[in-house]
Design a protein around this motif. Structure first.
Motif, PDB file in Angstrom:
ATOM      1  N   SER A 190       0.874  -1.217  -0.226  1.00 44.77           N
ATOM      2  CA  SER A 190      -0.034   0.068   0.112  1.00 44.77           C
ATOM      3  C   SER A 190       0.673   1.229  -0.117  1.00 44.77           C
ATOM      4  CB  SER A 190      -0.979   0.018   1.254  1.00 44.77           C
ATOM      5  OG  SER A 190      -0.294   0.012   2.363  1.00 44.77           O
ATOM      6  N   GLY A 191       1.791   1.148   0.863  1.00 42.36           N
ATOM      7  CA  GLY A 191       2.817   2.334   0.688  1.00 42.36           C
ATOM      8  C   GLY A 191       2.529   3.576   1.561  1.00 42.36           C
ATOM      9  N   ARG A 192       1.018   3.236   2.344  1.00 40.69           N
ATOM     10  CA  ARG A 192       0.649   4.372   3.243  1.00 40.69           C
ATOM     11  C   ARG A 192       1.106   3.864   4.796  1.00 40.69           C
ATOM     12  NH1 ARG A 192      -3.641   7.264   0.904  1.00 40.69           N
ATOM     13  NH2 ARG A 192      -3.914   6.634  -1.401  1.00 40.69           N
ATOM     14  N   THR A 193       2.109   4.214   4.960  1.00 41.14           N
ATOM     15  CA  THR A 193       2.762   3.838   6.294  1.00 41.14           C
ATOM     16  C   THR A 193       2.461   4.577   7.488  1.00 41.14           C
ATOM     17  OG1 THR A 193       4.855   4.509   5.662  1.00 41.14           O
ATOM     18  CG2 THR A 193       4.483   2.188   5.128  1.00 41.14           C
ATOM     19  N   GLU A 194       2.269   6.053   7.124  1.00 40.77           N
ATOM     20  CA  GLU A 194       2.410   7.119   8.191  1.00 40.77           C
ATOM     21  C   GLU A 194       0.989   7.425   8.041  1.00 40.77           C
ATOM     22  OE1 GLU A 194       4.955   8.030   9.837  1.00 40.77           O
ATOM     23  OE2 GLU A 194       5.927   6.532   8.510  1.00 40.77           O
ATOM     24  N   PRO A 195       0.147   7.481   9.462  1.00 39.08           N
ATOM     25  CA  PRO A 195      -1.326   7.781   9.554  1.00 39.08           C
ATOM     26  C   PRO A 195      -1.779   9.070   8.957  1.00 39.08           C
ATOM     27  CG  PRO A 195      -0.173   7.929  11.746  1.00 39.08           C
ATOM     28  CD  PRO A 195       0.946   7.421  10.737  1.00 39.08           C
ATOM     29  N   GLU A 196      -0.881   9.883   8.666  1.00 39.99           N
ATOM     30  CA  GLU A 196      -1.406  11.264   8.196  1.00 39.99           C
ATOM     31  C   GLU A 196      -1.450  11.285   6.616  1.00 39.99           C
ATOM     32  OE1 GLU A 196       3.107  11.911   8.984  1.00 39.99           O
ATOM     33  OE2 GLU A 196       1.606  10.741  10.015  1.00 39.99           O
ATOM     34  N   PHE A 197      -1.301   9.924   6.306  1.00 40.79           N
ATOM     35  CA  PHE A 197      -1.458   9.900   4.665  1.00 40.79           C
ATOM     36  C   PHE A 197      -2.411   9.076   4.224  1.00 40.79           C
ATOM     37  CE2 PHE A 197       3.361  10.729   4.669  1.00 40.79           C
ATOM     38  CZ  PHE A 197       3.365  12.121   4.434  1.00 40.79           C
ATOM     39  N   ALA A 198      -3.175   8.751   5.405  1.00 42.20           N
ATOM     40  CA  ALA A 198      -4.276   7.763   5.361  1.00 42.20           C
ATOM     41  C   ALA A 198      -5.324   8.370   4.199  1.00 42.20           C
ATOM     42  CB  ALA A 198      -5.009   7.199   6.600  1.00 42.20           C
ATOM     43  N   ASP A 199      -5.802   9.421   4.515  1.00 41.00           N
ATOM     44  CA  ASP A 199      -6.754  10.046   3.623  1.00 41.00           C
ATOM     45  C   ASP A 199      -6.437  11.038   2.600  1.00 41.00           C
ATOM     46  OD1 ASP A 199      -5.794  12.095   5.373  1.00 41.00           O
ATOM     47  OD2 ASP A 199      -8.034  12.888   5.666  1.00 41.00           O
ATOM     48  N   VAL A 257      -4.898  11.653  -1.369  1.00 39.40           N
ATOM     49  CA  VAL A 257      -5.042  11.238  -2.482  1.00 39.40           C
ATOM     50  C   VAL A 257      -3.638  11.345  -3.253  1.00 39.40           C
ATOM     51  CG1 VAL A 257      -5.629  11.642  -4.905  1.00 39.40           C
ATOM     52  CG2 VAL A 257      -7.387  11.588  -3.033  1.00 39.40           C
ATOM     53  N   GLY A 258      -3.448  10.337  -4.020  1.00 44.73           N
ATOM     54  CA  GLY A 258      -1.863  10.129  -4.387  1.00 44.73           C
ATOM     55  C   GLY A 258      -1.341   8.669  -4.745  1.00 44.73           C
ATOM     56  N   TYR A 259      -0.313   8.445  -5.537  1.00 45.08           N
ATOM     57  CA  TYR A 259       0.278   7.069  -5.834  1.00 45.08           C
ATOM     58  C   TYR A 259       1.164   6.784  -4.823  1.00 45.08           C
ATOM     59  CZ  TYR A 259       1.996   3.502  -8.661  1.00 45.08           C
ATOM     60  OH  TYR A 259       2.396   2.396  -9.430  1.00 45.08           O
ATOM     61  N   PHE A 260       0.821   6.069  -3.793  1.00 46.99           N
ATOM     62  CA  PHE A 260       1.470   5.449  -2.794  1.00 46.99           C
ATOM     63  C   PHE A 260       2.054   4.006  -3.048  1.00 46.99           C
ATOM     64  CE2 PHE A 260      -0.968   8.694  -1.142  1.00 46.99           C
ATOM     65  CZ  PHE A 260       0.010   9.480  -0.095  1.00 46.99           C
ATOM     66  N   VAL A 261       1.395   3.342  -3.708  1.00 47.83           N
ATOM     67  CA  VAL A 261       1.319   1.823  -4.152  1.00 47.83           C
ATOM     68  C   VAL A 261       2.863   1.571  -4.383  1.00 47.83           C
ATOM     69  CG1 VAL A 261       0.647   1.670  -6.252  1.00 47.83           C
ATOM     70  CG2 VAL A 261       0.393  -0.246  -4.899  1.00 47.83           C
ATOM     71  N   ASN A 262       3.319   0.459  -4.109  1.00 53.66           N
ATOM     72  CA  ASN A 262       4.802  -0.023  -4.440  1.00 53.66           C
ATOM     73  C   ASN A 262       4.902  -1.607  -4.663  1.00 53.66           C
ATOM     74  OD1 ASN A 262       7.603   0.460  -4.989  1.00 53.66           O
ATOM     75  ND2 ASN A 262       8.183   0.093  -2.690  1.00 53.66           N
ATOM     76  N   VAL A 263       5.171  -2.009  -5.908  1.00 54.50           N
ATOM     77  CA  VAL A 263       5.375  -3.187  -6.349  1.00 54.50           C
ATOM     78  C   VAL A 263       6.859  -4.011  -5.831  1.00 54.50           C
ATOM     79  CG1 VAL A 263       5.130  -4.761  -8.293  1.00 54.50           C
ATOM     80  CG2 VAL A 263       3.979  -2.652  -8.271  1.00 54.50           C
ATOM     81  N   LEU A 264       6.802  -4.750  -5.121  1.00 57.04           N
ATOM     82  CA  LEU A 264       7.922  -5.352  -4.571  1.00 57.04           C
ATOM     83  C   LEU A 264       7.747  -6.999  -4.817  1.00 57.04           C
ATOM     84  CD1 LEU A 264       8.117  -3.304  -1.310  1.00 57.04           C
ATOM     85  CD2 LEU A 264      10.025  -3.400  -3.161  1.00 57.04           C
ATOM     86  N   PRO A 265       9.182  -7.728  -4.879  1.00 53.37           N
ATOM     87  CA  PRO A 265       9.159  -9.134  -4.989  1.00 53.37           C
ATOM     88  C   PRO A 265       8.854  -9.946  -3.795  1.00 53.37           C
ATOM     89  CG  PRO A 265      11.441  -8.198  -5.159  1.00 53.37           C
ATOM     90  CD  PRO A 265      10.333  -7.079  -4.922  1.00 53.37           C
ATOM     91  N   VAL A 266       8.138 -10.978  -3.856  1.00 54.42           N
ATOM     92  CA  VAL A 266       7.827 -11.843  -2.419  1.00 54.42           C
ATOM     93  C   VAL A 266       8.321 -13.110  -3.008  1.00 54.42           C
ATOM     94  CG1 VAL A 266       6.244 -13.123  -1.285  1.00 54.42           C
ATOM     95  CG2 VAL A 266       5.746 -10.552  -1.662  1.00 54.42           C
TER      96      VAL A 266
END
Length: 437
Positions: free
Chosen positions: A275-284, A286-295
């Motif tokens: 999700s990339g939304r690790t900080e509570p102040e960014f929860a609401d 709008v923006g591109y937070f998502v990050n694609v990573l290998p599992v």
């Protein structure tokens, strides 16, 4: 902040920009959401609500400034830069569900001009008396899946406020995306980031960053699409939670085991968005937070699927703690995905019982969350959406890599894998999930 704000693209945004620049004026990064509205509707009031949402989230008015060495986003503070469009083309003739769906898809696929903008648009379709569809489309440079839902929810709140009091009543969010972009870029220069990058390298070890599969020529002119309806989502969630995981962990495990069965590879990686939304102040915000990573996937030939599930459930929470590392830094360099033929598609539907009313039901087009993406050598993707009271896992594969018989077998084993976890757990022994997607 001044009404006009410019700031550099974040690392994930730069990757989207780079790919978009290779094939401009395409719709691959369009992010749509359609909402069926029944009952009396004041379209002028709805237009004011959309304007209020754009004022609350200035990124919705942004365009790309590519004049300098690095592209930047420029928020345009002028009022009315995004206006609600009205479309009466479907009114008066009792349009069929297919007619509505075709029009929504056409509008969703209209490309954005990243330079001239805007990168967000909204249209309301008049279908009949007290029957409308509100369609919101944003480019992924400015909005991820969470963002498009925030936009819809804010539009609903603003409309209700305007109807009740004449005021939209939307307070500014706790932060702006420009704040996140500046914070994120500073973070990438600090010691915490270097430590997280080393932890990712240690976690992956010698697991290949992709799935090596021999390419084969596809059958000419063939596409494949079919639906399979399987077990109830609620029962699967309960089973996954008992084993300290989630439905997403179950889907990921099923995919990994199916790939092991039909490719012969025991060690590979699956690219997953965080999700990339690790900080509570960014929860609401709008923006591109998502990050694609290998599992990491380590699936020996004699592996117990339950053990693979538990390994995923154990590792994913740790990965969430370092999800802000750009995937391109882990990879060293992100290769350009090759041009792809029309993919095979299979949809695996999980019943939702009892049927629940959804804010975005019956619109025929839904936002999608990519769970695996062909980033480097990985040619099978998995997306999820909700529709028709079902959770839908949509599997797409490049026919040049996964020919039809192999694709059929993959989907069959992926579906069977949902039953690989014991659902007979006593209620007292069930645990809450430890991670989610």
């Amino acid at each position: 902040m001044t009404p006009t704000t410019t700031f550099p693209l974040t690392a994930p945004q730069r990757e989207v920009w780079r790919r978009e620049a290779l094939t401009p004026r395409r719709s691959r990064y369009n992010n749509p959401l359609a909402v069926r509205l029944t009952g009396p509707l004041d379209v002028a009031l709805l237009a004011d609500a959309v304007s209020a949402v754009v004022a609350r989230h200035p990124l919705l008015s942004a365009v790309v400034d590519a004049d300098g060495d690095e592209p930047r986003l420029r928020e345009d503070g002028r009022p009315g830069i995004v206006r609600l469009e009205r479309d009466d083309s479907l009114a008066g003739g009792a349009p069929s569900a297919q007619d509505i769906d075709d029009e929504l898809r056409r509008y969703a696929r209209e490309p954005f001009d990243l330079i001239d903008g805007p990168l967000f648009r909204a249209r309301v379709y008049h279908l009949g008396d007290d029957d409308h569809v509100l369609h919101l489309v944003a480019h992924h440079l400015i909005a991820d899946g969470t963002s498009i839902e925030l936009i819809a929810a804010d539009t609903s709140r603003a409309y209700d406020g305007l109807a009740a009091t004449g005021e939209a009543g939307l307070e500014p969010p706790g932060a702006r995306y420009a704040d996140f972009a500046e914070w994120y870029e500073r973070r990438l220069q600090g010691p915490d980031h270097r430590e997280e990058l080393a932890e990712w390298a240690d976690y992956l070890g010698d697991v290949p960053l992709g799935l090596p599969v021999a390419r084969r020529a596809p059958k000419s002119g063939r596409t494949l699409a079919y639906d399979l309806r399987v077990a109830d989502a609620a029962a699967l969630r309960e089973a996954a939670a008992w084993h300290r995981g989630t439905l997403f962990v179950l889907a990921l495990t099923s995919l990994q085991c199916a790939l092991r069965q039909h490719t012969g590879h025991e060690r590979f990686s699956v690219f997953v968005p965080f999700s990339g939304r690790t900080e509570p102040e960014f929860a609401d915000v709008v923006g591109y937070f998502v990050n694609v990573l290998p599992v990491r996937a380590v699936v020996p030939g004699d592996a117990d699927p339950l053990e693979v599930f538990r390994a995923n459930a154990h590792s994913l929470p740790d990965l969430l703690d370092r999800q802000l590392v750009p995937g391109g830094q882990i990879l060293g360099a992100t290769a350009t995905p090759p041009a792809r033929a029309t993919p095979y598609t299979a949809r695996v539907l999980l019943n939702i019982r009892p049927p629940r009313s959804k804010l975005f039901a019956d619109a025929g087009l839904h936002a999608r969350v990519v769970l695996g993406e062909p980033v480097v050598g990985y040619d099978l993707s998995l997306v999820a959406q909700e529709e028709d009271n079902a959770l839908v896992w949509e599997i797409r594969a490049d026919p040049a890599v996964f020919p039809e018989p192999l694709f059929h077998a993959l989907v069959s084993d992926f579906t069977a894998g949902f039953g690989g976890i014991d659902t007979a757990a006593p209620p007292a022994e069930r645990h809450a999930p430890t991670s989610d997607s």
